[in-house]
Design a protein around this motif. Structure first.
Motif, short mmCIF file in Angstrom:
data_model
loop_
_atom_site.label_atom_id
_atom_site.label_comp_id
_atom_site.label_asym_id
_atom_site.label_seq_id
_atom_site.Cartn_x
_atom_site.Cartn_y
_atom_site.Cartn_z
N THR A 1 36.19 36.54 37.62
CA THR A 1 35.67 37.20 38.81
C THR A 1 35.47 38.67 38.52
O THR A 1 36.16 39.26 37.68
N ALA A 2 34.53 39.28 39.23
CA ALA A 2 34.22 40.68 38.97
C ALA A 2 35.32 41.61 39.46
O ALA A 2 35.61 42.63 38.83
N ASP A 3 35.96 41.27 40.58
CA ASP A 3 36.93 42.18 41.20
C ASP A 3 38.37 41.79 40.94
O ASP A 3 39.29 42.45 41.45
N TRP B 1 41.59 38.66 40.70
CA TRP B 1 42.08 37.55 41.53
C TRP B 1 42.83 38.04 42.76
O TRP B 1 42.81 37.38 43.79
N ALA C 1 41.06 36.46 45.97
CA ALA C 1 39.68 36.18 45.62
C ALA C 1 39.24 34.86 46.25
O ALA C 1 40.06 33.96 46.48
N ALA D 1 37.80 32.27 45.09
CA ALA D 1 38.11 31.07 44.30
C ALA D 1 39.54 30.61 44.53
O ALA D 1 39.82 29.40 44.54
#
Length: 540
Positions: free
Chosen positions: A232-234, A236, A272, A274
């Motif tokens: 993920t970009a940011d 978890w 996040a 996900a």
């Protein structure tokens, strides 16, 4: 003395101080109030003051503490008897001496927890009703009944909460062991430990690594499931929540974070997407666990009755999990160091033993070749043997070089895959007197030397099995690179594996797994087809 009695002794010391203060104010009420001039009431209160001061002084004596106060039901029974008599002698429901019963409920909670609060509350209601016959319509009677019930319920809840916290703290003593069966980080054991401490049945564990994908474990009702999550970009865990333990209520969108000694409100959505989609939950207690080389999170899902104390206990669980990760990393380093020592020792033994023996065998063949009157056929056989020994020496030197540790200054050297396979095919054709051909696509594919070394041994063993067990006289070797993966196919025209048609030799499977790949086999009377799937840059 066990921990439970020690806790009772400490509580009894506080109760003794409270009893003395209460008795002093009861005596003061005789001076400033308008209590009936009943000598029995006055004598009872003065006697109770003397008794309470004696008990308070007794708490300073270790012998008195360990001998008498280990039986707190004796002092509680005497308190109840004195308060009940005072209530009976001073007009029951209208008596000014009702408040001492609240002291009994508080002391019962200190001594026996929630059960003590319930028992003392029940005794208070019984004594109050029994001494207030005929006053059931009194406003004071109704208010005191309600007041007693409220105090009893709240103190019982408080005692139950303390008992739950003590149980959670006691479960912290359970050890976290490494997952010795598969050699992986003890993430599943750490998650089970966290669920056991908080009495939960479901949880998640996230292990971040240098690879793009993160490992996610989901545990529910004893079933463990493993998933791989794309990066993920940011990150978890988002915002301030990444700094410590936090409790997240999904329904309310509220997050409580504890970092160090401070507790504060965090982001409304600390996880996040996900992670939120991986499992359904109403609340989650998130616990970080970190070591020098690993970063992990433990998520306790939907545990009952969350409280602020869970954050502090979560920090303890996180410290235990971090220690387990550090211990696992240390064990891995020790095992790696021991393996390096074993490889160095084996390489030295091979160099000083087998390699020197082959060199001596080559000299003996040279001596035989110099003998006069040897038939040409014999000289040809000697030349073939001498060439085979030279090639085996070269292979053995490569094996010894691969076993010795490198300085780690850079990437492993690479070689031409097609060139390696062509040379190997020519050598195996001459050695086994069969037709062996090789090809690689793309033709300029390069592979790390450690990978080429293992592939050579896989091909050599596969060809040997094809000739010895399958009676093959033709073998085709094809290598096809597809991005970061390599498929190596070995096809022969023999009769396949006869002893176990579906299972090739175990060593082929072991070598394929050691490369991080797998081995597929297709076996039939018309020949055997082996396909090795392996990462192309695994050893680079």
């Amino acid at each position: 003395m066990d921990g439970g009695r020690l806790f009772s002794v400490r509580g009894e010391r506080i109760i003794a101080l409270g009893r003395a203060i209460l008795a002093a104010f009861l005596c003061l009420s005789l001076v400033v109030g308008h209590v009936a001039d009943d000598a029995i009431v006055r004598g009872l209160i003065v006697g109770y003051l003397a008794y309470s001061l004696l008990m308070l002084a007794g708490t300073r004596s270790r012998l008195f503490v360990y001998g008498v106060l280990r039986r707190p039901w004796l002092t509680s029974g005497l308190d109840f008897a004195v308060f009940t008599v005072l209530l009976f002698l001073t007009n029951g429901a209208e008596s000014p001496f009702f408040s001492p019963f609240i002291f009994m409920i508080l002391s019962g909670t200190l001594q026996w927890g929630s059960r003590g609060a319930v028992v003392m509350g029940g005794l208070t209601l019984t004594a109050f009703v029994a001494t207030s016959l005929g006053s059931f319509q009194s406003q004071i009677f109704v208010l005191r009944i309600g007041y007693t019930m409220v105090i009893t319920i709240m103190m019982a809840a408080f005692g139950g909460h303390l008992e739950r916290v003590v149980q959670e703290l006691s479960r912290l003593s359970d050890p976290i062991g490494p997952d010795a069966e598969d050699g992986e980080a003890p993430l599943a054991d750490a998650l089970r430990h966290a669920l056991r401490v908080f009495g939960a049945r479901r949880g998640m564990a996230l292990l971040e690594s240098e690879e793009p994908y993160a490992q996610l474990l989901l545990l529910g009702d004893g079933e463990l499931e493993s998933r791989r999550l794309p990066p993920t970009a940011d990150g978890w865990v988002l915002g301030e929540a990444a700094d410590g333990v936090f409790l997240y209520e999904a329904g309310a969108g509220a997050t409580l974070v504890r970092s160090g000694r401070w507790t504060y409100v965090g982001a409304a959505q600390p996880l996040a997407p996900a992670l939120r989609e991986a499992a359904s939950f109403q609340r989650v207690l998130a616990i970080p666990a970190r070591s020098q080389g690993l970063s992990a999170w433990l998520f306790v899902l939907d545990h009952h009755e969350p409280a602020n104390e869970d954050l502090a206990i979560g920090e303890m669980v996180g410290a235990q999990a971090s220690m387990a990760l550090e211990r696992w990393e240390a064990q891995r380093e020790q095992q790696a160091a021991a393996a390096v020592e074993d490889r160095i020792r084996l390489a030295r033994d091979l160099h000083d033993g087998v390699l020197q023996f082959l060199a001596g065998a080559g000299l003996q063949l040279d001596a035989l070749d110099r003998m006069p009157d040897l038939p040409d056929a014999v000289r040809g056989r000697l030349a073939t043997l001498r060439q085979a020994i030279v090639e085996e020496q070269r292979e053995l030197r490569g094996f010894i070089s691969a076993m010795r540790p490198t300085d780690g200054a850079g990437r492993a050297a690479t070689g031409s895959l097609k060139g390696e396979l062509d040379a190997l095919a020519e050598r195996l054709s001459r050695y086994w007197s069969i037709e062996v051909s090789a090809d690689a696509d793309p033709f300029d594919t390069a592979a790390p030397e450690p990978l080429l070394y293992d592939l050579r041994w896989i091909v050599r063993e596969a060809v040997a099995n094809a000739v010895r067990h399958g009676q093959a006289d033709r073998v085709r070797i094809e290598a096809r690179a597809n991005g970061r993966m390599l498929d190596l196919t070995i096809q022969d025209n023999g009769r396949g594996f006869t002893r176990n048609p579906t299972e090739p030799p175990r060593s082929l499977h072991e070598r394929a797994r050691a490369l991080g790949g797998r081995l597929d086999v297709q076996n039939d009377p018309g020949g055997c087809r082996l396909v090795v799937h392996t990462p192309l840059d695994l050893a680079s």
